[in-house]
Design a protein around this motif. Structure first.
Motif, short mmCIF file in Angstrom:
data_model
loop_
_atom_site.label_atom_id
_atom_site.label_comp_id
_atom_site.label_asym_id
_atom_site.label_seq_id
_atom_site.Cartn_x
_atom_site.Cartn_y
_atom_site.Cartn_z
N VAL A 9 0.84 -1.19 0.00
CA VAL A 9 0.00 0.00 0.00
C VAL A 9 0.88 1.24 0.00
N GLN A 35 0.25 5.27 -0.06
CA GLN A 35 -0.74 6.34 0.06
C GLN A 35 -2.13 5.77 -0.21
N TRP A 36 -2.79 6.20 -1.28
CA TRP A 36 -4.16 5.75 -1.55
C TRP A 36 -4.21 4.53 -2.46
N ARG A 37 -3.06 4.11 -2.99
CA ARG A 37 -3.05 3.02 -3.97
C ARG A 37 -2.39 1.77 -3.40
N ALA A 38 -2.65 0.67 -4.06
CA ALA A 38 -2.07 -0.61 -3.63
C ALA A 38 -1.57 -1.36 -4.85
N ASP A 97 -5.05 1.87 -12.25
CA ASP A 97 -4.08 1.50 -11.22
C ASP A 97 -3.38 0.20 -11.61
#
Length: 361
Positions: A85, A87-90, A231
């Motif tokens: 992970v 920040q906001w992404r994985a 993403d």
């Protein structure tokens, strides 16, 4: 107890004639079995069972970041999966820590879960190089900017070379890339990938400057693909690019918007080596590539500067606005930073409505 579990697995394997068995939740079993010695005996029993019955066994555990335990030395392979992970992404990653009897690419790689199962994407720059290295050809590939082609001893970019077209938003980078793309023929096909504009939008934009985008599309010389930002991992994008150019048989490649490639989790750490390997792959295939790059967008997407990346490219062009625009003329121009075969006495070329086409021999 553990012996009963092993006997159960043996019985089910024999009854179903299975070639694979899976034991899920080994960590929970570990807690129930108590001392490590009993865990080792259990793993050893499963290993002996798999060997005796000629089948493959998978032991699934959520062991986390524990060090390599004694029981793990008994197995033939250790694959660790991670949901990284940032920040906001994985990003899903895999590392092969052990695979007895096999050569593995060390380090972490990415994968994704699809409707068709798992898809793995080896770290591109870490893969062994198996292709013969190819020197850039002395054959010229027309750029679509007549004055630039005339100034080059070869009549354009050298075949197999890579070019980065830099400039701020709206300067005309996409216009120059379209000029290059529309020079494609059925023997010199071009693949154009864009993340910002749709193919129809690019065709309409090119038509405003007299570029025959639609004609190139209809003839099959040009293929456009809209690749909106998702993403995806950097390696997933890289492997897809190589697959697309191989499938289409491209001799020209345009990536309009390098910042979209950089807007991935791993690019700030690995982007420099990744781009270098990607360009090497294109060169080995004899592909002449053009990338457009907005340095400000690159900084926003990847928190990195363009200076290091552009060192990989054979040709560096910058699209600028000149003071001529104040006199009612089209002020767009292309400034040559470096380009093989271009005479050094002239480094700036105007990008007006009459600038595009194929230079006369």
């Amino acid at each position: 107890g553990q012996r009963a579990v092993i006997d159960l697995v043996r019985g089910e394997l024999g009854r179903h004639q299975a070639a694979l068995f899976v034991v899920d939740g080994l960590v929970l079993e570990n807690q129930e079995l108590g001392p490590d010695e009993r865990v080792r005996q259990f793993v050893h029993g499963l290993q002996s069972l798999a060997s005796a019955m000629g089948c493959t066994g998978l032991l699934l555990t959520s062991g986390g970041n524990r060090s390599l335990n004694a029981e793990q030395t008994m197995v033939d392979g250790i694959f660790t999966f991670e949901d990284f992970v940032f920040q906001w992404r994985a990003e899903r990653r895999i590392q092969i820590r052990k695979f007895r009897g096999s050569a593995v690419e060390r380090g972490k790689h990415t994968f994704c879960i699809t409707d068709n199962g798992l898809k793995f994407f080896p770290r591109l720059e870490g893969l062994p190089w198996t292709r013969p290295d190819v020197e850039i050809s002395e054959t010229g590939v027309p750029t679509g900017v007549m004055a630039l082609d005339q100034a080059s001893r070869h009549g354009g970019f050298l075949q197999g070379s890579s070019t980065v077209v830099m400039g701020k938003s709206g300067a005309g980078k996409t216009l120059l890339a379209l000029a290059f793309a529309t020079q494609a023929t059925l023997d010199d096909r071009c693949l154009l990938l864009t993340s910002a504009s749709s193919p129809s939008g690019l065709a309409a934009f090119g038509a405003e400057f007299g570029l025959p985008v639609q004609a190139a599309l209809h003839s099959g010389a040009l293929e456009m693909r809209w690749e909106p930002q998702e993403d995806e991992s950097m390696d997933e994008i890289g492997h897809r690019l190589l697959r697309l150019v191989d499938e289409y048989g491209s001799r020209r490649l345009v990536i309009d918007g390098m910042a979209s490639l950089a807007d991935t989790v791993a690019f700030p750490e690995r982007g420099y080596r990744f781009i270098g390997r990607l360009l090497r792959e294109f060169k080995a295939r004899g592909i002449t590539s053009v990338f457009t790059l907005d340095p400000a967008a690159l900084g926003s997407a990847a928190r990195t500067s363009a200076e290091g990346l552009i060192a990989w490219f054979d040709n560096v062009l910058e699209v600028t606005d000149s003071a001529d625009a104040a006199h009612g003329q089209d002020g767009r121009g292309v400034l040559v930073g470096k380009m093989g075969g271009v005479r050094t006495t002239r480094t700036r070329f105007r990008l007006g409505p009459d600038a595009f086409g194929r230079a006369r021999s």
